[in-house]
Design a protein around this motif. Structure first.
Motif, PDB file in Angstrom:
ATOM      1  N   TRP A   1      51.398  33.887  35.028  1.00  0.00           N
ATOM      2  CA  TRP A   1      51.697  35.073  35.838  1.00  0.00           C
ATOM      3  C   TRP A   1      50.767  35.076  37.047  1.00  0.00           C
ATOM      4  O   TRP A   1      49.558  34.859  36.908  1.00  0.00           O
ATOM      5  CB  TRP A   1      51.490  36.356  35.044  1.00  0.00           C
ATOM      6  CG  TRP A   1      52.586  36.679  34.078  1.00  0.00           C
ATOM      7  CD1 TRP A   1      52.644  36.374  32.757  1.00  0.00           C
ATOM      8  CD2 TRP A   1      53.774  37.415  34.360  1.00  0.00           C
ATOM      9  NE1 TRP A   1      53.806  36.863  32.201  1.00  0.00           N
ATOM     10  CE2 TRP A   1      54.511  37.513  33.161  1.00  0.00           C
ATOM     11  CE3 TRP A   1      54.298  38.016  35.517  1.00  0.00           C
ATOM     12  CZ2 TRP A   1      55.744  38.171  33.085  1.00  0.00           C
ATOM     13  CZ3 TRP A   1      55.517  38.674  35.440  1.00  0.00           C
ATOM     14  CH2 TRP A   1      56.228  38.752  34.233  1.00  0.00           C
ATOM     15  N   TYR A   2      51.361  35.335  38.216  1.00  0.00           N
ATOM     16  CA  TYR A   2      50.622  35.416  39.468  1.00  0.00           C
ATOM     17  C   TYR A   2      50.908  36.760  40.137  1.00  0.00           C
ATOM     18  O   TYR A   2      51.968  37.357  39.952  1.00  0.00           O
ATOM     19  CB  TYR A   2      51.063  34.310  40.451  1.00  0.00           C
ATOM     20  CG  TYR A   2      50.660  32.911  40.080  1.00  0.00           C
ATOM     21  CD1 TYR A   2      51.351  32.191  39.115  1.00  0.00           C
ATOM     22  CD2 TYR A   2      49.587  32.292  40.716  1.00  0.00           C
ATOM     23  CE1 TYR A   2      50.983  30.894  38.791  1.00  0.00           C
ATOM     24  CE2 TYR A   2      49.210  30.999  40.406  1.00  0.00           C
ATOM     25  CZ  TYR A   2      49.921  30.311  39.438  1.00  0.00           C
ATOM     26  OH  TYR A   2      49.542  29.029  39.126  1.00  0.00           O
ATOM     27  N   ARG A   3      49.958  37.205  40.960  1.00  0.00           N
ATOM     28  CA  ARG A   3      50.190  38.348  41.841  1.00  0.00           C
ATOM     29  C   ARG A   3      49.994  37.899  43.282  1.00  0.00           C
ATOM     30  O   ARG A   3      49.021  37.196  43.594  1.00  0.00           O
ATOM     31  CB  ARG A   3      49.250  39.513  41.562  1.00  0.00           C
ATOM     32  CG  ARG A   3      49.518  40.719  42.478  1.00  0.00           C
ATOM     33  CD  ARG A   3      48.724  41.933  42.074  1.00  0.00           C
ATOM     34  NE  ARG A   3      47.307  41.759  42.351  1.00  0.00           N
ATOM     35  CZ  ARG A   3      46.349  42.371  41.667  1.00  0.00           C
ATOM     36  NH1 ARG A   3      46.657  43.184  40.670  1.00  0.00           N
ATOM     37  NH2 ARG A   3      45.099  42.172  41.999  1.00  0.00           N
TER      38      ARG A   3
ATOM     39  N   LEU B   1      45.969  45.328  32.488  1.00  0.00           N
ATOM     40  CA  LEU B   1      47.165  44.494  32.401  1.00  0.00           C
ATOM     41  C   LEU B   1      47.238  43.858  31.024  1.00  0.00           C
ATOM     42  O   LEU B   1      46.253  43.298  30.534  1.00  0.00           O
ATOM     43  CB  LEU B   1      47.119  43.391  33.464  1.00  0.00           C
ATOM     44  CG  LEU B   1      47.561  43.741  34.888  1.00  0.00           C
ATOM     45  CD1 LEU B   1      46.737  44.853  35.502  1.00  0.00           C
ATOM     46  CD2 LEU B   1      47.527  42.501  35.755  1.00  0.00           C
TER      47      LEU B   1
ATOM     48  N   LEU C   1      54.791  41.756  31.291  1.00  0.00           N
ATOM     49  CA  LEU C   1      53.518  42.214  31.854  1.00  0.00           C
ATOM     50  C   LEU C   1      53.560  43.732  31.881  1.00  0.00           C
ATOM     51  O   LEU C   1      54.456  44.313  32.502  1.00  0.00           O
ATOM     52  CB  LEU C   1      53.342  41.648  33.267  1.00  0.00           C
ATOM     53  CG  LEU C   1      52.348  42.355  34.202  1.00  0.00           C
ATOM     54  CD1 LEU C   1      50.959  42.393  33.614  1.00  0.00           C
ATOM     55  CD2 LEU C   1      52.344  41.683  35.568  1.00  0.00           C
TER      56      LEU C   1
ATOM     57  N   ASP D   1      47.332  47.841  42.678  1.00  0.00           N
ATOM     58  CA  ASP D   1      48.200  46.956  41.892  1.00  0.00           C
ATOM     59  C   ASP D   1      49.448  46.565  42.682  1.00  0.00           C
ATOM     60  O   ASP D   1      50.218  45.710  42.237  1.00  0.00           O
ATOM     61  CB  ASP D   1      48.636  47.644  40.601  1.00  0.00           C
ATOM     62  CG  ASP D   1      47.478  47.932  39.661  1.00  0.00           C
ATOM     63  OD1 ASP D   1      47.526  48.957  38.950  1.00  0.00           O
ATOM     64  OD2 ASP D   1      46.513  47.134  39.635  1.00  0.00           O
TER      65      ASP D   1
ATOM     66  N   TYR E   1      54.778  40.305  41.765  1.00  0.00           N
ATOM     67  CA  TYR E   1      54.360  39.703  40.512  1.00  0.00           C
ATOM     68  C   TYR E   1      55.329  38.562  40.180  1.00  0.00           C
ATOM     69  O   TYR E   1      56.536  38.780  40.041  1.00  0.00           O
ATOM     70  CB  TYR E   1      54.311  40.743  39.391  1.00  0.00           C
ATOM     71  CG  TYR E   1      53.129  41.667  39.568  1.00  0.00           C
ATOM     72  CD1 TYR E   1      53.196  42.756  40.443  1.00  0.00           C
ATOM     73  CD2 TYR E   1      51.925  41.431  38.906  1.00  0.00           C
ATOM     74  CE1 TYR E   1      52.108  43.584  40.642  1.00  0.00           C
ATOM     75  CE2 TYR E   1      50.831  42.254  39.098  1.00  0.00           C
ATOM     76  CZ  TYR E   1      50.928  43.330  39.973  1.00  0.00           C
ATOM     77  OH  TYR E   1      49.831  44.145  40.180  1.00  0.00           O
TER      78      TYR E   1
ATOM     79  N   CYS F   1      56.262  35.072  37.819  1.00  0.00           N
ATOM     80  CA  CYS F   1      56.001  34.224  36.667  1.00  0.00           C
ATOM     81  C   CYS F   1      56.350  32.787  37.065  1.00  0.00           C
ATOM     82  O   CYS F   1      57.172  32.558  37.962  1.00  0.00           O
ATOM     83  CB  CYS F   1      56.778  34.655  35.430  1.00  0.00           C
ATOM     84  SG  CYS F   1      58.577  34.623  35.558  1.00  0.00           S
TER      85      CYS F   1
ATOM     86  N   GLY G   1      60.334  37.039  41.380  1.00  0.00           N
ATOM     87  CA  GLY G   1      59.294  38.054  41.409  1.00  0.00           C
ATOM     88  C   GLY G   1      59.788  39.477  41.260  1.00  0.00           C
ATOM     89  O   GLY G   1      60.968  39.780  41.453  1.00  0.00           O
TER      90      GLY G   1
END
Lengths: 114, 109
Positions: free
Chosen positions: B34-36, B61, B74, B83, B87, B89, B102
């Motif tokens: 998982w990335y933001r 999280l 998530l 936040d 987001y 994956c 995303g």
């Protein structure tokens, strides 16, 4: 440097012009990836290097796209005869080892083709 | 090549609310990241999940990996404006990490 550095940050090109995008990965990182991210989408894989060897270029959309990493560090993504559909953010990422390890991304180059 | 589907595509909530976003695949993940991504920046890794049923927590999280390793979620508790972001994956696919489209989260103060 401390992170992955990409230049230029923004590039405006006229249709038909050639462009070159530069990526400086984290020192010592073996793997380097290029991604293309269209507006509102996730990154799409373009190509992968392990040191100076280009192991996968299956994501390059056409033969107008060319990438190199001649000394296993800095990489350049070149786009010849740019077209409007090439407009996107081009992201570079590096990782210490191979595929599947943590990717460190640069801030990207936003390319606009007019 | 498996397709990563993320939902919802967009989510706008008020500060303090809880939320969950999802990542699903047509086949089994070997592992999932998982990335933001914040506007104007590249994605930043949040977590990697490997084992079916795995749960990892990172402050507010909570990441879950489905037992069958075909889905992940998530959950964010008491969301804050910081936040806000995209987001993503991602899953290893041969020589690359393949990303979903995303979930774009906006947390309003």
């Amino acid at each position: 440097g401390a992170g992955v550095s990409q230049s230029p940050r923004y590039k405006v090109a006229k249709r038909g012009q050639d462009v070159a995008l530069r990526c400086d990965p984290i020192s010592g990182h073996v793997s380097l990836f290029w991604y293309q991210q269209a507006l509102g989408q996730g990154p799409e894989f373009l190509t992968y290097f392990q040191n100076e060897a280009q192991l996968d270029k299956s994501g390059l959309p056409s033969d107008r796209f060319f990438a190199e990493r001649p000394e296993g560090s800095v990489s350049t993504l070149k786009i010849q005869r740019t077209q409007q559909e090439d407009s996107a953010v081009y992201l570079c990422a590096s990782s210490l080892g191979g595929v599947g390890e943590k990717l460190f991304f640069g801030s990207g180059t936003q390319l606009s083709v007019l | 090549t498996q397709l990563l589907e993320q939902s919802p595509q967009f989510l706008s909530i008020q500060e303090g609310e809880n939320l969950t976003v999802y990542c699903n695949s047509s086949s089994v993940f070997s592992s999932l990241q998982w990335y933001r991504q914040e506007p104007g920046e590249g994605p930043v890794l949040l977590v990697t999940v490997v084992t079916g049923g795995e749960v990892k927590k990172l402050k507010r999280l909570t990441f879950q990996f489905g037992d069958a390793r075909k889905d992940s979620s998530l959950h964010i508790t008491a969301a804050q404006p910081g936040d806000t972001g995209l987001y993503l994956c991602a899953e290893r696919d041969n020589n690359d990490m393949r990303f979903g489209a995303g979930t774009r989260l906006t947390v309003k103060p």
